[in-house]
Design an enzyme around this catalytic site. Sequence first.
Site, short mmCIF file in Angstrom:
data_model
loop_
_atom_site.label_atom_id
_atom_site.label_comp_id
_atom_site.label_asym_id
_atom_site.label_seq_id
_atom_site.Cartn_x
_atom_site.Cartn_y
_atom_site.Cartn_z
N CYS A 102 -11.50 3.11 0.14
CA CYS A 102 -9.95 3.05 0.35
C CYS A 102 -8.56 2.08 1.76
O CYS A 102 -10.15 2.74 2.72
CB CYS A 102 -9.29 4.43 0.81
SG CYS A 102 -8.04 5.36 1.38
N ASP B 178 0.55 -1.47 0.18
CA ASP B 178 0.50 0.07 -0.09
C ASP B 178 0.75 1.00 -0.26
O ASP B 178 2.05 1.03 0.22
CB ASP B 178 -0.33 0.41 1.05
CG ASP B 178 -1.83 1.23 1.10
OD1 ASP B 178 -2.27 1.46 -0.01
OD2 ASP B 178 -2.57 1.81 2.19
N CYS C 151 -4.61 -1.79 -1.72
CA CYS C 151 -4.64 -0.18 -2.23
C CYS C 151 -5.73 -0.05 -3.20
O CYS C 151 -5.48 -0.35 -4.53
CB CYS C 151 -3.32 0.75 -2.17
SG CYS C 151 -3.76 2.20 -3.07
N ASN C 152 -6.94 0.58 -3.71
CA ASN C 152 -7.92 0.96 -4.18
C ASN C 152 -7.34 1.95 -5.16
O ASN C 152 -7.57 1.16 -6.18
CB ASN C 152 -9.82 1.29 -3.60
CG ASN C 152 -9.68 0.51 -2.58
OD1 ASN C 152 -10.76 -0.30 -2.94
ND2 ASN C 152 -9.47 0.42 -1.21
N1 DGL Z 1 -4.88 3.29 0.97
C1 DGL Z 1 -5.23 3.67 -0.64
C2 DGL Z 1 -6.63 3.00 -1.13
O1 DGL Z 1 -6.70 2.59 -0.99
C3 DGL Z 1 -4.66 4.96 -1.20
C4 DGL Z 1 -4.36 6.12 0.17
C5 DGL Z 1 -3.36 7.23 -0.86
O2 DGL Z 1 -2.47 7.06 -0.62
O3 DGL Z 1 -3.83 8.53 -1.46
O4 DGL Z 1 -6.70 3.82 -1.88
#
Ligand code: DGL
Length: 274
Positions: free
Chosen positions: A195, A17, A81-82
Amino acid sequence: MRPEHQTYERHRALVFDSGVGGLSVVGEIRNRLPDLALDYVADDAFRPYGEKSEAELTGRLPGLLATLAEMTSPDCIVIACNTASVTALEVIRAEIDIPVIGVVPAIKPAAAWSRTGTIGVLGTPGTVRRKYVGGLIQHFAGDCQVVLQGSVNLVEMAERKLAGESIDLNDIRREIAPLFEGREGADIDAVVLACTHFPLLREDLQRAARQTVRWIDSGAAIAKRVDVILNSIEKQKRTVRADTAFLIGPVAETNRKAAFQSFGFDQIVGLVPG
Ligand code: DGL
């Protein structure tokens, strides 16, 4: 025999992530697969992903993941991480010859569960505007009203919370208020936590929200997917080593050491970016 020379047959996975968000997925994986060895990589140097362009993410991630796969020799990789998954999953897969599991917004279960037919999707600004997410909505939530809300500040709040800082509910309220505005907002009964950082704020989000909703994330579904995939891969003989969290960027970031340890990462190692 010295412990470092002991071997055992076990699967190992790599969870990736931009920061601590993937720990929400690690929690579900640990629950389902307590014997699985895990490594974790936080790309602190490039966070927040939610503000990066598609070109920046597709340019960085395939090469980085290939290097990390070589370094940690996992049986599979979880892109926890989405933002990275909805942007770059295909190009990452093209670069890597082991299974790569992506975390994408839980729009399908949220649409199926909603009684009002109005759901919210709370992700990073990047995730909520990607075509991939539009496709999920069309496919699985075609008969729902869907309210999208992007926030990058919530990502940093989750980082600060896991570094032991206290979070001001008013700050959270400000980030999610647009979701619940107007008639549509008042009808929302389910919100997709799109997220991986956001499940780490679940209680705070509920306390800050103006109405009771079900907050739905993809963590348990991903753990199930990892289970299924690993079942089809033979276990390798591996040397015993600690589950390790690798942090890309300044190691001063290790003010989150206790958080990584509480998710089972006994060793924390800094990696030089680039
Ligand atoms: N945790 C990440 C997600 O699921 C992204 C967070 C980021 O760095 O903006 O999107």
